[in-house]
Design an enzyme around this catalytic site. Structure first.
Site, PDB file in Angstrom:
ATOM      1  N   TYR A 162       0.842  -1.217   0.000  1.00  0.00           N
ATOM      2  CA  TYR A 162       0.000   0.000   0.000  1.00  0.00           C
ATOM      3  C   TYR A 162       0.872   1.260   0.000  1.00  0.00           C
ATOM      4  O   TYR A 162       0.623   2.201  -0.770  1.00  0.00           O
ATOM      5  CB  TYR A 162      -0.895  -0.048   1.233  1.00  0.00           C
ATOM      6  CG  TYR A 162      -1.903   1.070   1.355  1.00  0.00           C
ATOM      7  CD1 TYR A 162      -3.062   1.071   0.567  1.00  0.00           C
ATOM      8  CD2 TYR A 162      -1.730   2.104   2.264  1.00  0.00           C
ATOM      9  CE1 TYR A 162      -4.007   2.087   0.687  1.00  0.00           C
ATOM     10  CE2 TYR A 162      -2.666   3.115   2.391  1.00  0.00           C
ATOM     11  CZ  TYR A 162      -3.802   3.110   1.600  1.00  0.00           C
ATOM     12  OH  TYR A 162      -4.734   4.117   1.730  1.00  0.00           O
ATOM     13  N   ALA A 164       3.940   1.581  -1.036  1.00  0.00           N
ATOM     14  CA  ALA A 164       4.603   1.713  -2.345  1.00  0.00           C
ATOM     15  C   ALA A 164       3.622   2.244  -3.384  1.00  0.00           C
ATOM     16  O   ALA A 164       3.971   3.109  -4.201  1.00  0.00           O
ATOM     17  CB  ALA A 164       5.163   0.358  -2.790  1.00  0.00           C
ATOM     18  N   LYS A 166       0.998   4.150  -2.891  1.00  0.00           N
ATOM     19  CA  LYS A 166       0.641   5.554  -2.644  1.00  0.00           C
ATOM     20  C   LYS A 166       1.843   6.484  -2.882  1.00  0.00           C
ATOM     21  O   LYS A 166       1.659   7.624  -3.330  1.00  0.00           O
ATOM     22  CB  LYS A 166       0.078   5.716  -1.234  1.00  0.00           C
ATOM     23  CG  LYS A 166      -1.240   4.974  -1.019  1.00  0.00           C
ATOM     24  CD  LYS A 166      -2.337   5.470  -1.952  1.00  0.00           C
ATOM     25  CE  LYS A 166      -3.694   4.897  -1.622  1.00  0.00           C
ATOM     26  NZ  LYS A 166      -4.767   5.427  -2.474  1.00  0.00           N
ATOM     27  N   ILE A 195      -8.768   7.952   8.442  1.00  0.00           N
ATOM     28  CA  ILE A 195     -10.109   8.514   8.293  1.00  0.00           C
ATOM     29  C   ILE A 195     -11.123   7.410   8.606  1.00  0.00           C
ATOM     30  O   ILE A 195     -10.924   6.248   8.213  1.00  0.00           O
ATOM     31  CB  ILE A 195     -10.332   9.017   6.841  1.00  0.00           C
ATOM     32  CG1 ILE A 195      -9.145   9.883   6.356  1.00  0.00           C
ATOM     33  CG2 ILE A 195     -11.662   9.765   6.723  1.00  0.00           C
ATOM     34  CD1 ILE A 195      -8.885  11.150   7.129  1.00  0.00           C
TER      35      ILE A 195
HETATM   36  P1  NAI Z   1     -13.391   2.129   0.953  1.00  0.00           P
HETATM   37  O1  NAI Z   1     -12.901   0.718   0.952  1.00  0.00           O
HETATM   38  O2  NAI Z   1     -14.451   2.497   1.935  1.00  0.00           O
HETATM   39  O3  NAI Z   1     -13.919   2.522  -0.513  1.00  0.00           O
HETATM   40  C1  NAI Z   1     -13.155   2.242  -1.660  1.00  0.00           C
HETATM   41  C2  NAI Z   1     -14.090   2.162  -2.867  1.00  0.00           C
HETATM   42  O4  NAI Z   1     -13.276   1.819  -3.999  1.00  0.00           O
HETATM   43  C3  NAI Z   1     -15.162   1.070  -2.728  1.00  0.00           C
HETATM   44  O5  NAI Z   1     -16.421   1.575  -3.085  1.00  0.00           O
HETATM   45  C4  NAI Z   1     -14.682  -0.002  -3.694  1.00  0.00           C
HETATM   46  O6  NAI Z   1     -15.740  -0.773  -4.250  1.00  0.00           O
HETATM   47  C5  NAI Z   1     -13.956   0.816  -4.740  1.00  0.00           C
HETATM   48  N1  NAI Z   1     -13.035  -0.021  -5.495  1.00  0.00           N
HETATM   49  C6  NAI Z   1     -12.147  -0.917  -4.990  1.00  0.00           C
HETATM   50  N2  NAI Z   1     -11.516  -1.537  -5.989  1.00  0.00           N
HETATM   51  C7  NAI Z   1     -11.996  -1.019  -7.156  1.00  0.00           C
HETATM   52  C8  NAI Z   1     -11.726  -1.266  -8.525  1.00  0.00           C
HETATM   53  N3  NAI Z   1     -10.849  -2.202  -8.903  1.00  0.00           N
HETATM   54  N4  NAI Z   1     -12.399  -0.549  -9.445  1.00  0.00           N
HETATM   55  C9  NAI Z   1     -13.339   0.369  -9.071  1.00  0.00           C
HETATM   56  N5  NAI Z   1     -13.631   0.649  -7.782  1.00  0.00           N
HETATM   57  C10 NAI Z   1     -12.974  -0.055  -6.842  1.00  0.00           C
HETATM   58  O7  NAI Z   1     -12.102   3.009   1.109  1.00  0.00           O
HETATM   59  P2  NAI Z   1     -11.930   4.535   1.623  1.00  0.00           P
HETATM   60  O8  NAI Z   1     -11.514   4.503   3.029  1.00  0.00           O
HETATM   61  O9  NAI Z   1     -13.100   5.328   1.224  1.00  0.00           O
HETATM   62  O10 NAI Z   1     -10.660   4.974   0.765  1.00  0.00           O
HETATM   63  C11 NAI Z   1     -10.765   5.711  -0.437  1.00  0.00           C
HETATM   64  C12 NAI Z   1      -9.368   6.101  -0.892  1.00  0.00           C
HETATM   65  O11 NAI Z   1      -8.740   6.852   0.134  1.00  0.00           O
HETATM   66  C13 NAI Z   1      -8.454   4.916  -1.167  1.00  0.00           C
HETATM   67  O12 NAI Z   1      -7.608   5.212  -2.267  1.00  0.00           O
HETATM   68  C14 NAI Z   1      -7.645   4.814   0.092  1.00  0.00           C
HETATM   69  O13 NAI Z   1      -6.404   4.192  -0.127  1.00  0.00           O
HETATM   70  C15 NAI Z   1      -7.498   6.274   0.453  1.00  0.00           C
HETATM   71  N6  NAI Z   1      -7.189   6.501   1.845  1.00  0.00           N
HETATM   72  C16 NAI Z   1      -8.074   6.139   2.838  1.00  0.00           C
HETATM   73  C17 NAI Z   1      -7.748   6.368   4.158  1.00  0.00           C
HETATM   74  C18 NAI Z   1      -8.644   6.014   5.292  1.00  0.00           C
HETATM   75  O14 NAI Z   1      -8.213   6.177   6.440  1.00  0.00           O
HETATM   76  N7  NAI Z   1      -9.876   5.570   5.060  1.00  0.00           N
HETATM   77  C19 NAI Z   1      -6.469   6.984   4.529  1.00  0.00           C
HETATM   78  C20 NAI Z   1      -5.621   7.325   3.417  1.00  0.00           C
HETATM   79  C21 NAI Z   1      -5.995   7.092   2.138  1.00  0.00           C
END
Ligand code: NAI
Length: 254
Positions: A162, A164, A166, A195
């Site tokens: 993860y 790498a 990001k 978050i």
């Molecule tokens: P989440 O897991 O709640 O939502 C991610 C969404 O991406 C889901 O709706 C999922 O179906 C969709 N998804 C996953 N693989 C996919 C694919 N191959 N094609 C299309 N859609 C796909 O995650 P969250 O927490 O909302 O995270 C969103 C972004 O923020 C991510 O990139 C995550 O790495 C980043 N992030 C989140 C943090 C956190 O604390 N929640 C912290 C830092 C970054």
């Protein structure tokens, strides 16, 4: 519109595309971009959850279209961008948000854990950025906002894949910002800390309690905290900002 609205931005007439818009941060970004007046193409693989998110946007008076797409499918990504351009006549704002975690310590990390995370988080961002770059260059208002993570800045044990991915998103952001600057397209990253979403809920209460203690502001972020940063970067006010990483982490990386 999500509950704690703090930034007022006018995106009337703008066309946006958000990946991973079915839930979590992406859903919040899509709601807020639509509430600011943009038409929002909401991309995700989870079509049932996506339908619910679209319902919430429309119920609030916003304009949104659900688009089923796996961000790792190059052919489908190109089709999706073409569909949006055909539907609404262009594309102004791209938010590359879809992402996953498959945590494991390095010595136990399987090849597929590495590949899945790099493919979705980094290659997916590349594919949508490449596909969208032409309509974004044609827009007089091109904005790319990539969702990175503090893990890509400081590293995090158990997240070699993860972190790498990001860190890669940050390098991609900086390079593309230089490539597209002559076409007035800005390219920035937002690096959230921890978050409160379903992604972090799986860490469990005990670990989340310890994490909160490490955060100078002593709380997890809310999706709204990150969404305000995205709206700012999507707004007129950010037109001279490009190639930057805006960290939204309660002071964790200070
Ligand atoms: P989440 O897991 O709640 O939502 C991610 C969404 O991406 C889901 O709706 C999922 O179906 C969709 N998804 C996953 N693989 C996919 C694919 N191959 N094609 C299309 N859609 C796909 O995650 P969250 O927490 O909302 O995270 C969103 C972004 O923020 C991510 O990139 C995550 O790495 C980043 N992030 C989140 C943090 C956190 O604390 N929640 C912290 C830092 C970054």
């Amino acid at each position: 519109m999500s509950e704690k609205k703090r930034i007022q931005v006018d995106l009337s007439g703008r066309i946006a595309l958000v990946t991973g818009a079915a839930r979590g941060l992406g859903r919040c970004f899509a709601l807020d971009l639509a509430a600011a007046g943009a038409k929002v193409a909401c991309v995700d693989i989870k079509t049932d959850t996506l339908a619910e998110a679209i319902g919430a946007i429309r119920a609030a008076g916003g304009t949104a279209e659900p688009i089923a797409c796996d961000v790792t499918n190059s052919t489908r990504v190109n089709e999706v961008v073409d569909e949006v351009v055909k539907l609404w006549g262009g594309l102004d704002i791209l938010v590359n948000n879809a992402g996953i975690t498959r945590d494991s310590l390095l010595m136990r990390m399987k090849d597929d854990q590495w590949d899945d995370v790099l493919n979705i988080n980094l290659k997916g961002t590349f594919l949508f950025t490449r596909a969208a770059s032409r309509p974004l260059c044609k827009s007089s208002y091109g904005r790319i906002i990539n969702i990175a993570s503090v893990s890509g800045l400081m590293g995090n044990p158990g997240q070699a894949n993860y972190s790498a991915s990001k860190a890669g998103v940050i390098g991609l952001t900086r390079t593309i910002s230089r490539e597209l600057a002559s076409r007035s397209v800005t390219v920035n990253a937002v690096a959230p800390g921890f978050i409160a979403t379903e992604m972090t809920a799986k860490l469990g209460e005990e670990l989340l309690g310890k994490i909160k203690e490490e955060i100078p502001l002593k709380r997890l972020g809310l999706p709204q905290d990150v969404s305000d940063a995205v709206l700012f970067l999507a707004s007129d006010a950010a037109e001279f900002i490009t190639g930057q990483v805006l960290t939204v982490d309660g002071g964790l990386t200070v």
